[in-house]
Scaffold this active site. Structure first.
Site, PDB file in Angstrom:
ATOM      1  N   CYS A 116      50.051  32.768  30.420  1.00  0.00           N
ATOM      2  CA  CYS A 116      50.938  32.861  31.582  1.00  0.00           C
ATOM      3  C   CYS A 116      51.201  31.510  32.234  1.00  0.00           C
ATOM      4  O   CYS A 116      52.087  31.390  33.074  1.00  0.00           O
ATOM      5  CB  CYS A 116      50.378  33.849  32.600  1.00  0.00           C
ATOM      6  SG  CYS A 116      50.374  35.523  31.946  1.00  0.00           S
ATOM      7  N   HIS A 257      53.665  32.439  39.362  1.00  0.00           N
ATOM      8  CA  HIS A 257      53.671  33.367  38.227  1.00  0.00           C
ATOM      9  C   HIS A 257      53.548  34.790  38.783  1.00  0.00           C
ATOM     10  O   HIS A 257      52.830  35.043  39.743  1.00  0.00           O
ATOM     11  CB  HIS A 257      52.492  33.047  37.315  1.00  0.00           C
ATOM     12  CG  HIS A 257      52.274  34.087  36.265  1.00  0.00           C
ATOM     13  ND1 HIS A 257      53.272  34.457  35.385  1.00  0.00           N
ATOM     14  CD2 HIS A 257      51.192  34.854  35.962  1.00  0.00           C
ATOM     15  CE1 HIS A 257      52.801  35.399  34.580  1.00  0.00           C
ATOM     16  NE2 HIS A 257      51.551  35.667  34.917  1.00  0.00           N
ATOM     17  N   ASN A 287      55.270  41.535  34.604  1.00  0.00           N
ATOM     18  CA  ASN A 287      54.761  40.236  34.173  1.00  0.00           C
ATOM     19  C   ASN A 287      55.396  39.877  32.823  1.00  0.00           C
ATOM     20  O   ASN A 287      55.109  40.511  31.816  1.00  0.00           O
ATOM     21  CB  ASN A 287      53.232  40.325  34.055  1.00  0.00           C
ATOM     22  CG  ASN A 287      52.587  39.013  33.645  1.00  0.00           C
ATOM     23  OD1 ASN A 287      53.271  38.064  33.258  1.00  0.00           O
ATOM     24  ND2 ASN A 287      51.277  38.958  33.705  1.00  0.00           N
TER      25      ASN A 287
HETATM   26  O1  UT7 Z   1      49.130  37.177  34.020  1.00  0.00           O
HETATM   27  C1  UT7 Z   1      47.918  36.845  33.449  1.00  0.00           C
HETATM   28  C2  UT7 Z   1      46.804  37.061  34.372  1.00  0.00           C
HETATM   29  N1  UT7 Z   1      46.651  38.472  34.643  1.00  0.00           N
HETATM   30  C3  UT7 Z   1      46.463  38.869  35.893  1.00  0.00           C
HETATM   31  O2  UT7 Z   1      46.524  38.067  36.790  1.00  0.00           O
HETATM   32  C4  UT7 Z   1      46.133  40.320  36.122  1.00  0.00           C
HETATM   33  C5  UT7 Z   1      44.913  40.440  37.005  1.00  0.00           C
HETATM   34  N2  UT7 Z   1      44.451  41.799  37.202  1.00  0.00           N
HETATM   35  C6  UT7 Z   1      45.145  42.731  37.892  1.00  0.00           C
HETATM   36  O3  UT7 Z   1      46.273  42.497  38.302  1.00  0.00           O
HETATM   37  C7  UT7 Z   1      44.469  44.041  38.210  1.00  0.00           C
HETATM   38  O4  UT7 Z   1      43.099  43.945  37.908  1.00  0.00           O
HETATM   39  C8  UT7 Z   1      45.088  45.275  37.472  1.00  0.00           C
HETATM   40  C9  UT7 Z   1      46.448  45.577  38.020  1.00  0.00           C
HETATM   41  C10 UT7 Z   1      45.144  44.993  35.987  1.00  0.00           C
HETATM   42  C11 UT7 Z   1      44.208  46.503  37.718  1.00  0.00           C
HETATM   43  O5  UT7 Z   1      44.091  46.753  39.116  1.00  0.00           O
HETATM   44  P1  UT7 Z   1      42.645  46.944  39.778  1.00  0.00           P
HETATM   45  O6  UT7 Z   1      42.884  47.231  41.203  1.00  0.00           O
HETATM   46  O7  UT7 Z   1      41.812  45.764  39.436  1.00  0.00           O
HETATM   47  O8  UT7 Z   1      42.140  48.260  39.071  1.00  0.00           O
HETATM   48  P2  UT7 Z   1      40.850  48.480  38.167  1.00  0.00           P
HETATM   49  O9  UT7 Z   1      41.069  47.927  36.812  1.00  0.00           O
HETATM   50  O10 UT7 Z   1      39.627  48.055  38.898  1.00  0.00           O
HETATM   51  O11 UT7 Z   1      40.850  50.056  38.075  1.00  0.00           O
HETATM   52  C12 UT7 Z   1      40.676  50.886  39.244  1.00  0.00           C
HETATM   53  C13 UT7 Z   1      40.828  52.323  38.822  1.00  0.00           C
HETATM   54  C14 UT7 Z   1      39.985  52.683  37.586  1.00  0.00           C
HETATM   55  O12 UT7 Z   1      39.549  54.013  37.755  1.00  0.00           O
HETATM   56  P3  UT7 Z   1      38.046  54.314  38.242  1.00  0.00           P
HETATM   57  O13 UT7 Z   1      37.157  53.652  37.250  1.00  0.00           O
HETATM   58  O14 UT7 Z   1      37.971  53.701  39.619  1.00  0.00           O
HETATM   59  O15 UT7 Z   1      38.005  55.803  38.241  1.00  0.00           O
HETATM   60  C15 UT7 Z   1      40.993  52.632  36.478  1.00  0.00           C
HETATM   61  O16 UT7 Z   1      40.658  53.475  35.403  1.00  0.00           O
HETATM   62  O17 UT7 Z   1      42.181  52.592  38.480  1.00  0.00           O
HETATM   63  C16 UT7 Z   1      42.245  53.166  37.170  1.00  0.00           C
HETATM   64  N3  UT7 Z   1      43.464  52.732  36.532  1.00  0.00           N
HETATM   65  C17 UT7 Z   1      44.630  53.408  36.664  1.00  0.00           C
HETATM   66  N4  UT7 Z   1      44.957  54.537  37.318  1.00  0.00           N
HETATM   67  C18 UT7 Z   1      46.231  54.949  37.260  1.00  0.00           C
HETATM   68  C19 UT7 Z   1      43.676  51.638  35.758  1.00  0.00           C
HETATM   69  N5  UT7 Z   1      44.961  51.587  35.383  1.00  0.00           N
HETATM   70  C20 UT7 Z   1      45.572  52.672  35.933  1.00  0.00           C
HETATM   71  C21 UT7 Z   1      46.892  53.166  35.903  1.00  0.00           C
HETATM   72  N6  UT7 Z   1      47.178  54.279  36.579  1.00  0.00           N
HETATM   73  N7  UT7 Z   1      47.883  52.519  35.242  1.00  0.00           N
END
Ligand code: UT7
Length: 330
Positions: A116, A257, A287
């Site tokens: 990225c 970004h 993204n």
């Molecule tokens: O561009 C390159 C660099 N990349 C980035 O900068 C991305 C950085 N990361 C992020 O933007 C975030 O971590 C994400 C958007 C990828 C994820 O958001 P988060 O708030 O960190 O969620 P998480 O991965 O901690 O997941 C929270 C919950 C989980 O459920 P439990 O374990 O709490 O029951 C996931 O399974 O949300 C669940 N989850 C979803 N639920 C509905 C994960 N993806 C989804 C989804 N829809 N699409």
């Protein structure tokens, strides 16, 4: 001898027509519009569909528009650099394919891979070619067809990414007041375990087993990447402002970004920088990896004024991150 400064003299973008909305994704994986909007800010993303279409085709569209609007003939381009993690093929380089399709015959070409941060790393390279005095017209394309490496059964990643291209032209600045003023870039391999495409390279050449294990798709452990993105992007913007004696009031725009709206908002709060002067279009495109920053510049081009100070900043896989200070030239 006065230093030759490089400047951006044009920008153009390309976004494919097909839209993948949050409602579409609700039908594909266990997710919902509310979760995607509140956790990422994304409403829809564009996907390149069509047999035989690849990153180079989007790059060609962006670059062709750029050459037209800047009145540049393909013959004048001396260097073509393409930032991408989704090259048409591992080799030849996608920049070469783009040049060929555009009829650019007098240039050498190469790709830069920095996830990225690819556009920023490539911009810094393009700038150095101009500053050296050896080249006068460098074409830089940031393009990714993320849909080619996204697993549309993995809800944690498939909601994030889209396809697009952006292109800029770099030329020597006509004055000392405008151009690319400073760049600070960083890499730290500690991030390699959290964001990668496991197979298809020399470590795990593609086999039936790697494909069955879905190792040719993007893998991301979102939480640590999120934290590092906030910390490092904020830190490097502070670093470049301090180095150049800039206060937030001096900066017309921050161009980040586009990985997650919450990352951008948290960075803005930590910098004490108003969101009104931060370019955000993640809601429309998701993204798009190497294309996010040139796409922003393209969309905001009409609002930019000569002399505006812009800080471009990115964070991505590797980890890689950085900030570039630009005084807009037109
Ligand atoms: O561009 C390159 C660099 N990349 C980035 O900068 C991305 C950085 N990361 C992020 O933007 C975030 O971590 C994400 C958007 C990828 C994820 O958001 P988060 O708030 O960190 O969620 P998480 O991965 O901690 O997941 C929270 C919950 C989980 O459920 P439990 O374990 O709490 O029951 C996931 O399974 O949300 C669940 N989850 C979803 N639920 C509905 C994960 N993806 C989804 C989804 N829809 N699409």
């Amino acid at each position: 001898m006065t230093k030759i400064r490089a400047t951006i003299t044009g920008v153009h973008g390309y976004v494919p027509a097909d839209i993948l909305s949050n409602a579409d994704l609700e039908k594909m994986v266990d997710t919902n519009d509310e979760w995607i909007r509140s956790r990422t800010g994304i409403q829809e993303r564009h996907i390149l569909k069509g047999q035989g279409l690849a990153s180079s085709d989007m790059g060609v569209e962006a670059a062709r528009g750029l050459l037209e609007k800047t009145g540049t003939s393909p013959d004048e381009i001396e260097v073509v650099i393409c930032a991408t993690v989704t090259p048409d093929m591992l080799f030849p380089d996608t920049a070469n394919l783009i040049a060929y399709k555009l009829g650019i015959k007098n240039a050498f070409t190469f790709d830069i891979s920095a996830a990225c941060s690819g556009f920023l790393f490539s911009l810094n390279t393009a700038v150095r070619y101009i500053e050296s005095g050896a080249y006068k017209k460098v074409l830089l394309v940031g393009v990714d067809k993320m849909s080619s490496i996204v697993d549309y059964t993995d809800r944690s990643t498939c909601i994030l990414f889209g396809d697009a291209a952006g292109a800029v032209l770099l030329e020597p600045s006509q004055d000392d007041e405008t151009g690319v003023m400073d760049a600070i870039l960083h890499s730290d391999g500690i991030g390699a375990e959290h964001l990668y495409q496991a197979a298809g390279g020399s470590l795990r050449p593609a086999t039936h087993e790697t494909v069955d294990a879905k190792q040719h798709y993007i893998y991301q452990n979102g939480r640590p990447v999120y934290k590092a993105a906030v910390m490092y992007m904020t830190g490097v913007v502070q670093e470049i402002m301090k180095k150049n004696n800039l206060h937030p009031d001096d900066v017309a725009w921050v161009v980040p970004h586009q990985a997650n709206l919450r990352i951008i908002e948290t960075m803005a709060r930590m910098l004490d920088f108003p969101m009104e002067r931060i370019m955000v279009n993640i809601q429309k495109y998701g993204n798009t990896t190497a294309a996010t920053i040139p796409l922003c510049l393209w969309e905001w081009e009409n609002q930019l004024k000569k002399g505006d100070k812009l800080i471009l900043t990115a964070f991505g896989g590797g980890y890689t991150w950085g900030a570039i200070l630009v005084k807009w030239a037109y």
